[in-house]
Structures are given as structure tokens and as C-alpha cells.
Design an enzyme around this catalytic site. Structure first.
Site, PDB file in Angstrom:
ATOM      1  N   GLN A 136     -29.901 -14.413 -35.398  1.00 32.07           N
ATOM      2  CA  GLN A 136     -29.434 -15.028 -34.146  1.00 32.07           C
ATOM      3  C   GLN A 136     -29.272 -14.012 -33.026  1.00 32.07           C
ATOM      4  O   GLN A 136     -28.560 -14.245 -32.048  1.00 32.07           O
ATOM      5  CB  GLN A 136     -28.126 -15.792 -34.363  1.00 32.07           C
ATOM      6  CG  GLN A 136     -28.313 -17.147 -34.986  1.00 32.07           C
ATOM      7  CD  GLN A 136     -29.320 -18.026 -34.238  1.00 32.07           C
ATOM      8  OE1 GLN A 136     -29.543 -17.876 -33.040  1.00 32.07           O
ATOM      9  NE2 GLN A 136     -29.945 -18.934 -34.950  1.00 32.07           N
ATOM     10  N   SER A 137     -29.975 -12.887 -33.141  1.00 32.20           N
ATOM     11  CA  SER A 137     -29.801 -11.825 -32.157  1.00 32.20           C
ATOM     12  C   SER A 137     -30.420 -12.167 -30.803  1.00 32.20           C
ATOM     13  O   SER A 137     -31.607 -12.500 -30.713  1.00 32.20           O
ATOM     14  CB  SER A 137     -30.438 -10.545 -32.697  1.00 32.20           C
ATOM     15  OG  SER A 137     -30.622  -9.615 -31.662  1.00 32.20           O
ATOM     16  N   ASN A 138     -29.611 -12.052 -29.746  1.00 30.84           N
ATOM     17  CA  ASN A 138     -30.122 -12.190 -28.385  1.00 30.84           C
ATOM     18  C   ASN A 138     -31.076 -11.042 -28.066  1.00 30.84           C
ATOM     19  O   ASN A 138     -32.083 -11.211 -27.390  1.00 30.84           O
ATOM     20  CB  ASN A 138     -28.970 -12.145 -27.373  1.00 30.84           C
ATOM     21  CG  ASN A 138     -27.946 -13.228 -27.637  1.00 30.84           C
ATOM     22  OD1 ASN A 138     -28.294 -14.383 -27.805  1.00 30.84           O
ATOM     23  ND2 ASN A 138     -26.672 -12.848 -27.683  1.00 30.84           N
TER      24      ASN A 138
END
Ligand SMILES: *Cc1c(COP(=O)(O)O)cnc(C)c1O
Length: 324
Positions: free
Chosen positions: A75-77
Site C-alpha cells: 500500500q505504499s504511496n
């Protein structure tokens, strides 16, 4: 003359991002708050990482690289925005995630849409990504590719140049608004954003103190990283560095706001995000900005303050139970 202007940079962001007052929030909490809207940087769904990527991708292109390798959690931006920036510039994006495949929501859904090559380390430990990035880069080199490698979060001296430039942008906006804030608040993860802002504050002798709220590491580790990165960035750009005597302790990091863990929403953060949504119509992401706003509300500083809305919009749509 410093070297900021001489660095290779690809324009990816829509700048300047707005700085606007938050009157209903200010009234609700009794502190004058202004919002610096880096959720509106304009690449994909926006976010702070775009500013650093302008310099990092600029460097990748200057070096003649043909693909980008980085990593983080699913879920890394950071991972999604670096893949997106790579696509914009004709580089093939490769992402290394810790753990095993999870269902595609939030950023992971967008990674698929971009067609990023996604690899999983199979280990739950976040640090397994670092070795995974190296191994993948080696494989790509052996296949005749020219990978550009970026660490988790893009926290490098060069990446911090993005928030040095942002410090200049903010300085101009503060003059226009006749505003001399006492503090600039933000969430700190890999610490590159705060490092750029700290180096920028020293350079421009800003009226505000930069206050980072650590959302992923112990306070001391985060403080140390900010200091080291700010020093490296200052050196790279020929700007004033840390006070060599160490007497002026000008790096402020607040701990105690991580909640149940990095990437997991906290009650304090959720309440803060709800308040900001309902008073100002602005969304704060659950992993970073919500927790930083929670810290601001708890500490109730004497204003005026500027709060950096740092992005993370895709994680508003991520399944809550999954790790981010
Ligand atoms: C990465 C990120 C941060 C923190 O920035 P660092 O440079 O990693 O400290 C804050 N907010 C959002 C939304 C982010 O994606």
C-alpha cells in the site's frame, strides 16, 4: 550560489500547491491553522513524494537508465508514485514488496493499472525489501538493462531537494499571505520530506519551526535520520548545514503517535481526520497525515501553524485490515 537550480529535474508536479486557511478547523480547535496542500501535487492522485521524484527521475534520465527499481509495502504511496513517474518518463517500473501477494485495493490496484512489475520478498519484515531491491537490480543488469535504484521512501539527499524547493515556494506564499507561522507540522516516515524542510528552514531562516510526527519509527531514530539527511542535502547543494557545535537542536520529532503500528490506522488519527473532513472538506490519509494532525490536536500549539497535507489519497480506498 547554491546548486539547486543546476540539478537535473523533470517537471512532474503542478506547482505551486495551494496554501489556504482552515477557518472552521481553527475555530473548532482554537489554533489558527493553514493547510499546505501537497495532496494536490498533480501526478496521479498527488502526494509529497512527487516533489522528490522530480529530481530522482531527473537523475535517472541524466544517467541513461532504462528502468526503475524500488520497493516498500503493497500500500505504499512511494512505490505507486515512483512507478507512475517512471511511466511518465519512459522508464519501466519494478517494485519489490515485503510479504506475499494481497488483494488489489488502494495503491496496489493502481500499481496494476500502471503495469508495474511487482515482486514479493515472501518475508513479512519490511527490511527484506532492501535486499530484494539489490537482487532484482542485479538480475536486470545481468539481462543488459540499466536500472536506477531507489531506497524505500526515496529518502536520499537528492530526493530531499524536492522539499528544499518546496521551502522556497512556501516562503513566497507566506509573504503573499502576510503570515509568519510559528510551526510547520508534517508526518515523518522515511524522513526525507522533513529533512528537506529542515535544510530549507535553515537556508531561508524561516519564521517557523519544523515539527515532524514520526509514524513509523522510534523518535530517536527518526531524529537521527532527519539530521543526517538534512546535512547530506545541504552538502550536496552547497547550503548551510547542521550547527557543528550541536548546541542549536533544530530538529524536532514527536513520538508517541504511531498507534497500533506503521500502516495501521490509530483512533487518535481517525478522529483527527474526521474533524478535518467535516470542518474543511479535506481528506487526510490514515497512515501519515491523520496521525500528524492527531499529534497537532493533542499538543494544541500556539498558532499560527501550517500543516502539510501530504497525500496518500489511494490508501483511503485500501482495505482496512490489510497491512499498508
Ligand atoms: C511518504 C509519506 C509521508 C512521509 O514522508 P517521508 O519523506 O517518507 O518522511 C507523509 N505523508 C504521506 C501521505 C506519504 O506518502
Amino acid at each position: 550560489m547554491n546548486r539547486l537550480l543546476g540539478l537535473p529535474r523533470v517537471p512532474l508536479a503542478t506547482l505551486p500547491t495551494p496554501l489556504h486557511p482552515a477557518p472552521r478547523l481553527s475555530e473548532a480547535i482554537g489554533v489558527e491553522v493553514w493547510l499546505k496542500r501537497d495532496d494536490l501535487t498533480g501526478l496521479g492522485l498527488g502526494g509529497n513524494k512527487v516533489r522528490g521524484l522530480e529530481y530522482l527521475i531527473g537523475d535517472a534520465l541524466a544517467q541513461g537508465c532504462d528502468c526503475l527499481v524500488t520497493g516498500a509495502g503493497p500500500q505504499s504511496n512511494w512505490a505507486m508514485l515512483s512507478a507512475l513517474a517512471a511511466r511518465r518518463c519512459g522508464l519501466d517500473p519494478h517494485l519489490v514488496f515485503y510479504g506475499s501477494p494481497v488483494s488489489p485495493t488502494g495503491n496496489l490496484l493502481l500499481d496494476e493499472l500502471i503495469g508495474a512489475e511487482v515482486h514479493y520478498t515472501g518475508e513479512p519484515d519490511r527490511t527484506s525489501v532492501d535486499a530484494g531491491i539489490e537482487a532484482l537490480a542485479e538480475k536486470l543488469r545481468a539481462a543488459g538493462r540499466r536500472p536506477y535504484i531507489l531506497p524505500r521512501g526515496g529518502a536520499t539527499a537528492l530526493g530531499s531537494a524536492g522539499y528544499l524547493r518546496a521551502s522556497l515556494e512556501l516562503a513566497g506564499q507566506l509573504v503573499d499571505a502576510c503570515l509568519a507561522p510559528a510551526q510547520l507540522w508534517l508526518a515523518s516516515g522515511s524522513c526525507g520530506t522533513q529533512a528537506g524542510l529542515v535544510a530549507g528552514a535553515r537556508w531561508l531562516r524561516t519564521p517557523y519551526e519544523v515539527i515532524g510526527v514520526s509514524v513509523s519509527r522510534p523518535e530517536e531514530e527518526c531524529t537521527h535520520r532527519v539530521r543526517a539527511l538534512a546535512e547530506d542535502a545541504a552538502e550536496l547543494l552547497g547550503l548551510p548545514g547542521n550547527d557543528p557545535t550541536g548546541t542549536a537542536e533544530d530538529v524536532t520529532v514527536l513520538g508517541g503517535h504511531i498507534g497500533p503500528g506503521y500502516g495501521k490506522p490509530s483512533e487518535e488519527g481517525a478522529a483527527a481526520a474526521e474533524l478535518v473532513a467535516r470542518t474543511e472538506g479535506v481528506f487526510l490519509d490514515p497512515v501519515f497525515a491523520a496521525k500528524a494532525m492527531g499529534a497537532l490536536l493533542r499538543s494544541a500549539p500556539a498558532g499560527p501553524v501550517v500543516f502539510l497535507v501530504s497525500g496518500g489519497t489511494p490508501t483511503l480506498f485500501a482495505a482496512r485490515k490489510e497491512s499498508m
